[in-house]
Design an enzyme around this catalytic site. Structure first.
Site, PDB file in Angstrom:
ATOM      1  N   ARG A 113       0.833  -1.212   0.000  1.00  0.00           N
ATOM      2  CA  ARG A 113       0.000   0.000   0.000  1.00  0.00           C
ATOM      3  C   ARG A 113       0.869   1.265   0.000  1.00  0.00           C
ATOM      4  O   ARG A 113       1.011   1.949  -1.004  1.00  0.00           O
ATOM      5  CB  ARG A 113      -0.940  -0.005   1.230  1.00  0.00           C
ATOM      6  N   ASP A 114       1.496   1.552   1.113  1.00  0.00           N
ATOM      7  CA  ASP A 114       2.285   2.784   1.235  1.00  0.00           C
ATOM      8  C   ASP A 114       3.427   2.800   0.225  1.00  0.00           C
ATOM      9  O   ASP A 114       3.783   3.846  -0.325  1.00  0.00           O
ATOM     10  CB  ASP A 114       2.844   2.867   2.666  1.00  0.00           C
ATOM     11  N   HIS A 139       6.686   4.182  12.608  1.00  0.00           N
ATOM     12  CA  HIS A 139       6.609   4.131  11.129  1.00  0.00           C
ATOM     13  C   HIS A 139       7.633   5.139  10.616  1.00  0.00           C
ATOM     14  O   HIS A 139       7.366   6.337  10.558  1.00  0.00           O
ATOM     15  CB  HIS A 139       5.179   4.496  10.717  1.00  0.00           C
ATOM     16  N   HIS A 161      10.445   6.697   7.940  1.00  0.00           N
ATOM     17  CA  HIS A 161      10.948   6.806   6.576  1.00  0.00           C
ATOM     18  C   HIS A 161      12.461   7.046   6.650  1.00  0.00           C
ATOM     19  O   HIS A 161      12.950   7.676   7.589  1.00  0.00           O
ATOM     20  CB  HIS A 161      10.240   7.936   5.831  1.00  0.00           C
ATOM     21  N   CYS A 185       9.520   9.496  -1.209  1.00  0.00           N
ATOM     22  CA  CYS A 185       8.975  10.548  -0.363  1.00  0.00           C
ATOM     23  C   CYS A 185       8.360  11.592  -1.298  1.00  0.00           C
ATOM     24  O   CYS A 185       9.099  12.245  -2.033  1.00  0.00           O
ATOM     25  CB  CYS A 185      10.074  11.174   0.483  1.00  0.00           C
ATOM     26  N   ASN A 204       9.939   4.630   2.843  1.00  0.00           N
ATOM     27  CA  ASN A 204       9.863   3.774   4.022  1.00  0.00           C
ATOM     28  C   ASN A 204      11.163   3.027   4.273  1.00  0.00           C
ATOM     29  O   ASN A 204      11.858   2.631   3.340  1.00  0.00           O
ATOM     30  CB  ASN A 204       8.777   2.718   3.805  1.00  0.00           C
TER      31      ASN A 204
END
Lengths: 304, 304
Positions: free
Chosen positions: B15-16, B207, B209, B240, B249
């Site tokens: 997803r992300d 979470h 990055h 990003c 990520n």
């Protein structure tokens, strides 16, 4: 143990970073890089290596590099010397500090120095004595401190023993190198604890490669073990010869960004360091390996 | 605080990681990636997003993705839902877990959700109630937890308040997102300590990055603050959006390598995870952002 308030950064980009570049980097470019690194605030910059140009053609201009620097100023410019012949060249060129490179792996020592660990330390003893007799400082490296490309894991006891011997032969500082970047934080802390039984923590430095992305985590882990000196390479210069295409030395910019965030003093300016990294990346014609430099560069382009 | 013995990894690559890919990734490729991630041992995989395909065309196959998964098995497959309409779609498709995405920055909330933080939480309250009424679990995100691309630093108090409100509306876990990757270890620890005054540590996730290369150091820092759940993305998928070209990520492989080294249990197999990352990197036609994957791939080529 509280994190140190101040950290010494040892910039190794011009030597460890550039030595494996296949295309010769012009001496003027190297000197301009070193000038910019010093202007950014770095007080110790390893600038070249007095090795046979047959083995490391990139460092063939070692004499010219030293001739282009103020060797009696505030900034220290150590040079790597593999043996007495290298030391003679370095002394003749005016070096005030030399670095000796031992291994904690017998196989690596054989392949890299063509002799056993014990023999290499005997020879380094002569080199160190000759250097110290001339008032030249000696820094020691222990490579493969967290693993060897040929032998795998290395016992911390061996690293401690080699480090202790480098200390005994007169090195003012011993840099423990994770040459292939395989270390993780717990192993790195255990290593430091074991080596610190033989060498005081304030005489130890960490030299981490980011091949497996672990370098900053390892540095954070050993900051908490009282280590306050780290080697790094601007723009993350320097691949890993045992994993071509993979990342080498931890990028100085990424390390400084973390230290700045921790409120740890270094005396180095991040914007100036990033600019020095941009300079050499452009000269080499490829993107920086520093994530901070990449992020800042992309952000700048976005807002332009 | 001792590091946890076990960590839960929440894989967000499908997803992300994929949501910003400009070229549509075939549904079959996404499903094969998810299958491989589950086979590697991941127990929670965020697989898609029920948003308007007008805004996120990459997630237009959300229904087909859920149709291709066993939604009542041991692996949890959360899906992102921005509003009640998204929830309805997710419920109709059989989702057993949904994720809600709030921000700790007013400007980011306005730009991303088109409303204030307070309004977004009111709306999420309705979404959460409707989900919980159907027995569907709710996970919450707080983005910009360590900095906002528009506002800069964000006060930990605001993050704590938003996290607390997500908890109160029924989220079983709140994931604190360093959306632009600017955090460093001390700031990250301070954030966790502040948020933990409002939300129990065992309900918090990190979470991170890796835009500035700090992700693993930050994770190490908060492992020491009792956090035991982390989001990551296989092959470091996901750029990003606020620094195009920069890393997104933290790569699941790099995180797992560190956790394995720390002796922390995850139930995930590194070789199988690396293979899943190779699969998607090949499908996307570009190198992995995981340094572990790159190092292992290079080493393999060298020894072949």
């Amino acid at each position: 143990m509280p994190r140190p308030e101040r950290v010494k950064l040892v910039e190794v980009g011009p030597r460890d970073g550039l030595q494996n570049e296949s295309e010769f980097v012009p001496t003027a470019v190297k000197l301009e890089l070193i000038r910019r690194l010093a202007a950014a605030g770095l007080q110790t910059i390893e600038v070249t290596s007095f090795v046979s140009p047959k083995w490391v053609p990139q460092m063939a201009d070692a004499v010219e590099i030293l001739a282009g620097l103020d060797l009696n100023g505030a900034v220290s410019y150590p040079v790597l010397v593999p043996n007495l012949k290298g030391l003679e060249g370095a002394l003749a060129a005016g070096a005030r500090e030399v670095a000796l490179f031992a291994a904690a792996s017998e196989t690596f020592s054989q392949k890299n120095l063509n002799c056993s660990i014990a023999t290499s330390l005997d020879r380094f003893g002569e080199v160190a004595s000759a250097a110290l007799a001339k008032g030249v400082r000696v820094r020691g490296y222990v490579s493969c401190a967290l693993g060897c490309p040929f032998e795998g894991p290395i016992a911390p006891e061996i690293v401690a023993k080699v480090a202790e011997q480098l200390l005994q032969l007169g090195a003012y500082e011993i840099s423990l190198g994770d040459t292939i970047g395989v270390g993780t934080p717990a192993a790195t802390q255990s290593l430091i604890d074991r080596v610190a039984e033989k060498v005081p923590r304030e005489r130890l430095a960490g030299h981490f490669h980011d091949t497996y992305g672990q370098a900053l985590a390892n540095i954070l882990a050993v900051l908490e073990r009282g280590i306050a000196t780290f080697d790094s390479s601007v723009a993350g210069l320097g691949g890993c010869p045992y994993a071509p295409g993979a990342t080498g030395n931890v990028a100085s910019e990424d390390l400084l960004y973390m230290l700045d965030g921790l409120g740890i003093q270094t005396g180095v300016s991040l914007p100036e360091l990033v600019a020095a990294g941009e300079f050499i990346s452009q000269a080499l014609g490829r993107p920086s390996n520093s994530r901070v430099a990449t992020a800042l560069g992309c952000r700048q382009k976005t807002t332009e």
